[in-house]
Design a protein around this motif. Structure first.
Motif, PDB file in Angstrom:
ATOM      1  N   SER A  92      18.468  20.397  33.296  1.00 52.91           N
ATOM      2  CA  SER A  92      18.037  19.218  34.049  1.00 52.91           C
ATOM      3  C   SER A  92      19.226  18.308  34.387  1.00 52.91           C
ATOM      4  O   SER A  92      19.076  17.315  35.078  1.00 52.91           O
ATOM      5  CB  SER A  92      16.987  18.442  33.252  1.00 52.91           C
ATOM      6  OG  SER A  92      17.557  18.044  32.029  1.00 52.91           O
ATOM      7  N   SER A  93      20.404  18.630  33.885  1.00 52.22           N
ATOM      8  CA  SER A  93      21.583  17.803  34.195  1.00 52.22           C
ATOM      9  C   SER A  93      22.857  18.620  33.962  1.00 52.22           C
ATOM     10  O   SER A  93      22.833  19.648  33.283  1.00 52.22           O
ATOM     11  CB  SER A  93      21.614  16.577  33.288  1.00 52.22           C
ATOM     12  OG  SER A  93      21.813  17.012  31.953  1.00 52.22           O
ATOM     13  N   LYS A  94      23.946  18.104  34.489  1.00 53.70           N
ATOM     14  CA  LYS A  94      25.248  18.772  34.278  1.00 53.70           C
ATOM     15  C   LYS A  94      25.631  18.747  32.796  1.00 53.70           C
ATOM     16  O   LYS A  94      26.209  19.691  32.275  1.00 53.70           O
ATOM     17  CB  LYS A  94      26.331  18.040  35.077  1.00 53.70           C
ATOM     18  CG  LYS A  94      26.365  18.412  36.556  1.00 53.70           C
ATOM     19  CD  LYS A  94      27.739  18.107  37.122  1.00 53.70           C
ATOM     20  CE  LYS A  94      27.827  18.358  38.603  1.00 53.70           C
ATOM     21  NZ  LYS A  94      27.363  17.246  39.436  1.00 53.70           N
ATOM     22  N   LEU A  95      25.285  17.645  32.116  1.00 53.04           N
ATOM     23  CA  LEU A  95      25.632  17.536  30.696  1.00 53.04           C
ATOM     24  C   LEU A  95      24.917  18.627  29.880  1.00 53.04           C
ATOM     25  O   LEU A  95      25.521  19.256  29.004  1.00 53.04           O
ATOM     26  CB  LEU A  95      25.230  16.149  30.187  1.00 53.04           C
ATOM     27  CG  LEU A  95      25.831  15.751  28.851  1.00 53.04           C
ATOM     28  CD1 LEU A  95      27.353  15.720  28.922  1.00 53.04           C
ATOM     29  CD2 LEU A  95      25.307  14.382  28.419  1.00 53.04           C
ATOM     30  N   GLU A  96      23.648  18.856  30.185  1.00 52.78           N
ATOM     31  CA  GLU A  96      22.914  19.899  29.466  1.00 52.78           C
ATOM     32  C   GLU A  96      23.542  21.265  29.747  1.00 52.78           C
ATOM     33  O   GLU A  96      23.716  22.080  28.844  1.00 52.78           O
ATOM     34  CB  GLU A  96      21.443  19.897  29.894  1.00 52.78           C
ATOM     35  CG  GLU A  96      20.608  20.851  29.062  1.00 52.78           C
ATOM     36  CD  GLU A  96      19.179  20.977  29.549  1.00 52.78           C
ATOM     37  OE1 GLU A  96      18.654  19.998  30.128  1.00 52.78           O
ATOM     38  OE2 GLU A  96      18.598  22.069  29.375  1.00 52.78           O
ATOM     39  N   PHE A 144      27.507  27.409  37.122  1.00 50.75           N
ATOM     40  CA  PHE A 144      28.141  26.186  37.609  1.00 50.75           C
ATOM     41  C   PHE A 144      27.686  25.888  39.045  1.00 50.75           C
ATOM     42  O   PHE A 144      27.349  24.748  39.385  1.00 50.75           O
ATOM     43  CB  PHE A 144      29.663  26.302  37.548  1.00 50.75           C
ATOM     44  CG  PHE A 144      30.354  25.119  38.150  1.00 50.75           C
ATOM     45  CD1 PHE A 144      30.325  23.891  37.491  1.00 50.75           C
ATOM     46  CD2 PHE A 144      30.998  25.208  39.367  1.00 50.75           C
ATOM     47  CE1 PHE A 144      30.937  22.779  38.054  1.00 50.75           C
ATOM     48  CE2 PHE A 144      31.612  24.102  39.935  1.00 50.75           C
ATOM     49  CZ  PHE A 144      31.585  22.882  39.274  1.00 50.75           C
ATOM     50  N   ILE A 145      27.658  26.928  39.871  1.00 53.97           N
ATOM     51  CA  ILE A 145      27.208  26.753  41.265  1.00 53.97           C
ATOM     52  C   ILE A 145      25.783  26.196  41.275  1.00 53.97           C
ATOM     53  O   ILE A 145      25.447  25.300  42.045  1.00 53.97           O
ATOM     54  CB  ILE A 145      27.298  28.094  42.031  1.00 53.97           C
ATOM     55  CG1 ILE A 145      28.772  28.497  42.170  1.00 53.97           C
ATOM     56  CG2 ILE A 145      26.614  28.015  43.395  1.00 53.97           C
ATOM     57  CD1 ILE A 145      29.011  29.905  42.629  1.00 53.97           C
ATOM     58  N   LYS A 146      24.960  26.709  40.340  1.00 50.16           N
ATOM     59  CA  LYS A 146      23.549  26.316  40.262  1.00 50.16           C
ATOM     60  C   LYS A 146      23.378  24.831  39.908  1.00 50.16           C
ATOM     61  O   LYS A 146      22.481  24.170  40.420  1.00 50.16           O
ATOM     62  CB  LYS A 146      22.900  27.195  39.183  1.00 50.16           C
ATOM     63  CG  LYS A 146      21.405  27.233  39.164  1.00 50.16           C
ATOM     64  CD  LYS A 146      20.950  28.217  38.089  1.00 50.16           C
ATOM     65  CE  LYS A 146      21.454  27.776  36.713  1.00 50.16           C
ATOM     66  NZ  LYS A 146      21.259  28.737  35.664  1.00 50.16           N
ATOM     67  N   VAL A 147      24.246  24.302  39.042  1.00 53.41           N
ATOM     68  CA  VAL A 147      24.038  22.906  38.581  1.00 53.41           C
ATOM     69  C   VAL A 147      24.880  21.889  39.354  1.00 53.41           C
ATOM     70  O   VAL A 147      24.830  20.694  39.058  1.00 53.41           O
ATOM     71  CB  VAL A 147      24.339  22.739  37.064  1.00 53.41           C
ATOM     72  CG1 VAL A 147      23.424  23.612  36.241  1.00 53.41           C
ATOM     73  CG2 VAL A 147      25.799  23.009  36.748  1.00 53.41           C
ATOM     74  N   LYS A 148      25.633  22.358  40.349  1.00 50.05           N
ATOM     75  CA  LYS A 148      26.548  21.462  41.078  1.00 50.05           C
ATOM     76  C   LYS A 148      25.849  20.214  41.633  1.00 50.05           C
ATOM     77  O   LYS A 148      26.403  19.117  41.628  1.00 50.05           O
ATOM     78  CB  LYS A 148      27.219  22.238  42.215  1.00 50.05           C
ATOM     79  CG  LYS A 148      28.681  22.350  41.984  1.00 50.05           C
ATOM     80  CD  LYS A 148      29.506  23.061  43.006  1.00 50.05           C
ATOM     81  CE  LYS A 148      28.910  23.316  44.348  1.00 50.05           C
ATOM     82  NZ  LYS A 148      29.739  24.202  45.155  1.00 50.05           N
TER      83      LYS A 148
END
Ligand SMILES: [Zn+2]
Length: 308
Positions: free
Chosen positions: A29-33, A77-81
């Motif tokens: 749900s976030s980059k941090l996760e 990484f591409i997915k959460v950008k």
């Protein structure tokens, strides 16, 4: 052997695949996760890369793991950008992040127990010639921690190495745990003297055992104990009748002295070698362990030695 094969397949194939699929597919749900997921998968992958026994399934699989990890990391990484850096301000959205952080701390604790200590040594090492030729050799047990070297708790064998040979598929044998000795790549290979020195004692008449049979009365099996400069070096589990040197004889480095067998307290054909400080032991198996350097390297589990 059924149990060993199962455990090996779970730890070296199924678990890495599960972690990588998780990284690839997870819906964060976030980059941090995402970052905490990446951290857990990275730590697990480095851990199994370092402590795995990659000579059984194939040494080359170790690098397949690295390549798939890099692809999965890039894909994820591409997915959460486009996601926000922090999750929405709800307890449940912080839960996976918290669980991931705890698992990461667990892996960091486990890994700090053998890194960096396992890859370093203390005291003056003995410089030796690698005692095997013609092929690719793999260190199954080696290093300064029990996690990567099961001998490490034993004072004389603190820096002992168990060495096998890899076949063209990167496996130490044809099959996972074959019973036939000739299926092990190292079986019958010539052993060469690791130094210019003198032979201390030898045993040459113990039988070659069929794996997983062990001789717990004669731990070293057929062996050569030799005096190198400042060190006594023991080479164990040799082939019956293959030892060509006698106690008191002087030998030169790289002189052929025996062949690799499967005698003594051994699970399969391999070379056991360790050094102790000269004159520190009463029996062949005690004394004060000494680090060994081959080709300027301190060899540890998963080290590879190429020999002409
Ligand atoms: Zn050993």
């Amino acid at each position: 052997m059924f149990f060993e094969s199962g455990l090996l397949i779970v730890t070296h194939l199924i678990l890495p695949a599960a972690f990588l699929i998780w990284l690839w597919q997870a819906k964060e749900s976030s980059k941090l996760e995402w970052f905490t997921t990446l951290l857990v998968v990275s730590l697990f992958s480095v851990h199994i890369f370092l402590i795995g026994r990659w000579d059984v399934l194939s040494y080359y699989l170790r690098f397949v793991l690295v390549i798939i990890f890099l692809i999965a990391a890039l894909k994820s990484f591409i997915k959460v950008k486009s996601l926000l850096l922090y999750p929405p301000r709800k307890f449940v959205s912080y839960l996976p992040l918290g669980v991931n952080s705890l698992v990461a701390v667990f892996f960091l604790t486990v890994m700090s127990s053998y890194i960096p200590q396992g890859y370093s040594f203390s005291g003056e090492p003995v410089q030796l010639a690698f005692p095997l030729k013609k092929g690719i050799y793999y260190i199954g047990q080696g290093g300064n921690s029990p996690t990567i070297n099961y001998h490490n708790d034993n004072p004389a064998q603190q820096y002992a190495l168990d060495i096998v040979k890899l076949n063209t598929l990167g496996m130490r044998a044809n099959g996972l745990y074959p019973r036939s000795l000739s299926n092990y790549a190292i079986f019958g290979e010539t052993l060469y003297s690791p130094c210019n020195g003198r032979i201390g004692s030898t045993v040459n008449d113990l039988p070659n055992l069929i794996p997983p049979e062990r001789d717990r009365q004669n731990i070293a099996g057929n062996y050569i104990l030799m005096q190198c400069e400042g060190a006594d070096v023991l080479m164990a589990h040799l082939l019956r009748g293959s030892v060509t040197v006698r106690a008191g004889e002087s030998v030169e480095a790289e002189q052929a002295i025996a062949k690799i067998g499967n005698s003594g307290n051994t699970s399969e054909p391999h070379l056991h070698i360790h050094a102790r400080k000269a004159n520190t032991g009463n029996s062949i198996l005690d004394g004060e362990g000494m680090p060994m350097i081959f080709f300027r390297s301190f060899l540890v589990r998963n080290s590879i030695v190429f020999r002409d």
